[in-house]
Design an enzyme around this catalytic site. Structure first.
Site, PDB file in Angstrom:
ATOM      1  N   TYR A  24       0.827  -1.199   0.000  1.00 30.96           N
ATOM      2  CA  TYR A  24       0.000   0.000   0.000  1.00 30.96           C
ATOM      3  C   TYR A  24       0.869   1.261   0.000  1.00 30.96           C
ATOM      4  O   TYR A  24       1.414   1.665   1.018  1.00 30.96           O
ATOM      5  CB  TYR A  24      -0.926   0.014   1.217  1.00 30.96           C
ATOM      6  CG  TYR A  24      -1.834  -1.185   1.341  1.00 30.96           C
ATOM      7  CD1 TYR A  24      -2.180  -1.959   0.242  1.00 30.96           C
ATOM      8  CD2 TYR A  24      -2.360  -1.553   2.576  1.00 30.96           C
ATOM      9  CE1 TYR A  24      -3.014  -3.058   0.360  1.00 30.96           C
ATOM     10  CE2 TYR A  24      -3.195  -2.640   2.704  1.00 30.96           C
ATOM     11  CZ  TYR A  24      -3.517  -3.398   1.601  1.00 30.96           C
ATOM     12  OH  TYR A  24      -4.339  -4.490   1.727  1.00 30.96           O
ATOM     13  N   HIS A  42       0.404 -12.332   1.464  1.00 31.52           N
ATOM     14  CA  HIS A  42      -0.388 -11.437   0.631  1.00 31.52           C
ATOM     15  C   HIS A  42      -0.470 -11.917  -0.818  1.00 31.52           C
ATOM     16  O   HIS A  42       0.551 -12.043  -1.501  1.00 31.52           O
ATOM     17  CB  HIS A  42       0.243 -10.043   0.671  1.00 31.52           C
ATOM     18  CG  HIS A  42      -0.684  -8.937   0.273  1.00 31.52           C
ATOM     19  ND1 HIS A  42      -0.262  -7.634   0.134  1.00 31.52           N
ATOM     20  CD2 HIS A  42      -2.009  -8.921   0.003  1.00 31.52           C
ATOM     21  CE1 HIS A  42      -1.276  -6.870  -0.202  1.00 31.52           C
ATOM     22  NE2 HIS A  42      -2.350  -7.632  -0.304  1.00 31.52           N
TER      23      HIS A  42
END
Length: 342
Positions: free
Chosen positions: A59, A144
């Site tokens: 992010y 992830h």
């Protein structure tokens, strides 16, 4: 604002109220946050009773982790839960005037992402995340998006995280992705105790109920339901032709389905966003719903969406007209007045 009771996340003793904050917006998701605006986001979440914060190196090329860490500094460490992710290492590079907007983040492209699900990659990623967050420990670590790296994750990342949990370096671990079938395989093949599923356990997509959720309930694995607004169509009380669904324009059938759900909600004095937040929490395996937000106003609104319980008549009517799966009653076995406690 009614602060819900904490729920159990994983098997290591983590607890938090069942509404969490997904901090991708702190990494300038879609557009940059003003320098005087982003510091207000986490305090608004905290004021709304949120104590679980999810982030990732992905992010904003580490920006979200840095901003989240700065925002949490000074808050009582034992009162909040932080999860971050492994699988993408950040390697410095010359930005050469480029931004990361192709990856949806409005930040300078001063790093590149390198996929690495090995043991060494996990250890390096965790060390880097601790530095960016300014924390001395991580509560929860998720592998992830291992979509194309399933074997690497099973042979590298999961054993490494299991070892770190045994050593007390992390409290719980699992995986986070938007495909429930692979998450179900991870439940079967690893000793992970938390899985985050994005977009597959929502009012408009209940596919995780076919594989992940029953298995997670059977094996005492906590599920975190993310992307519950399906990219925005369920975040508004009046979805229309311009709505987004799963990162793209919603087709007519999806819009009409969302509108039909909204009409039933309105007849019973509820709103579509309230249903969107409260539906995932009705399943016994789901510990928390993880919501985003790019402003203090959004966080205040989102954190209040579970305050007013949706009447049972709403769920019954949705089932009766086929807008919820026919097996939804079994999935919603822990429904009660107020928020569920796992």
């Amino acid at each position: 604002m009614t602060t819900p009771d904490p729920v159990r996340i994983g098997r290591g003793g983590l607890t938090a109220p069942p509404i969490g904050y997904g901090a991708a917006a702190l990494g300038n998701l879609y557009s940059a946050l003003a320098e005087d605006a982003w510091p207000e986001v986490v305090p608004a979440a905290w004021a709304g009773g949120i104590r679980y914060f999810d982030v990732a190196p992905h992010y904003g090329l580490g920006l979200a982790e840095r901003r989240l860490g700065e925002s949490l500094r000074g808050l009582p460490r034992d009162e909040f839960v932080v999860s971050t992710k492994v699988g993408r290492l950040l390697v410095p590079q010359d930005a050469a005037g480029r931004t990361d907007i192709d990856e949806l983040f409005d930040v300078p492209a001063d790093h590149r992402r390198v996929r690495d699900y090995s043991r060494d990659g996990v250890l390096r990623s965790i060390e880097d995340s601790l530095t960016r967050l300014g924390l001395d420990r991580l509560d929860l670590v998720l592998v992830h998006d291992p979509d194309d790296f399933e074997r690497d994750a099973l042979e590298g990342a999961f054993p490494a995280l299991s070892e770190l949990r045994h050593q007390g370096v992390v409290t719980s671990f699992g995986a986070g992705m938007n495909h429930s079938a692979m998450l179900a395989r991870f439940v079967r093949e690893t000793d992970a105790d938390v899985m985050m599923v994005a977009g597959r356990w929502t009012l408009l997509d209940q596919s995780a109920g076919d594989d992940l959720l029953p298995l997670a309930a059977e094996r005492d694995v906590s599920v975190l339901a993310a992307a519950i607004f399906n990219s925005g169509i369920l975040a508004t009380d009046a979805p229309g032709a311009g709505s987004l669904f799963d990162y793209g324009p919603a087709d007519r059938g999806v819009v009409e389905r969302a509108q039909a759900i909204a009409r039933i909600a309105h007849r019973h004095g509820s709103t579509l966003p309230e249903l969107a937040v409260q539906f995932p929490l009705r399943h016994p395996a789901v510990a928390a719903a993880v919501l985003g937000g790019a402003s203090a106003v959004q966080l205040a609104q989102n954190s209040a969406l579970a305050d007013r319980p949706v009447p049972e008549e709403v769920w019954a009517e949705l089932r009766s007209v086929g807008l919820l799966g026919s097996d939804a009653p079994a999935r919603e076995s822990r429904a009660r007045e107020g928020l569920p406690v796992r």
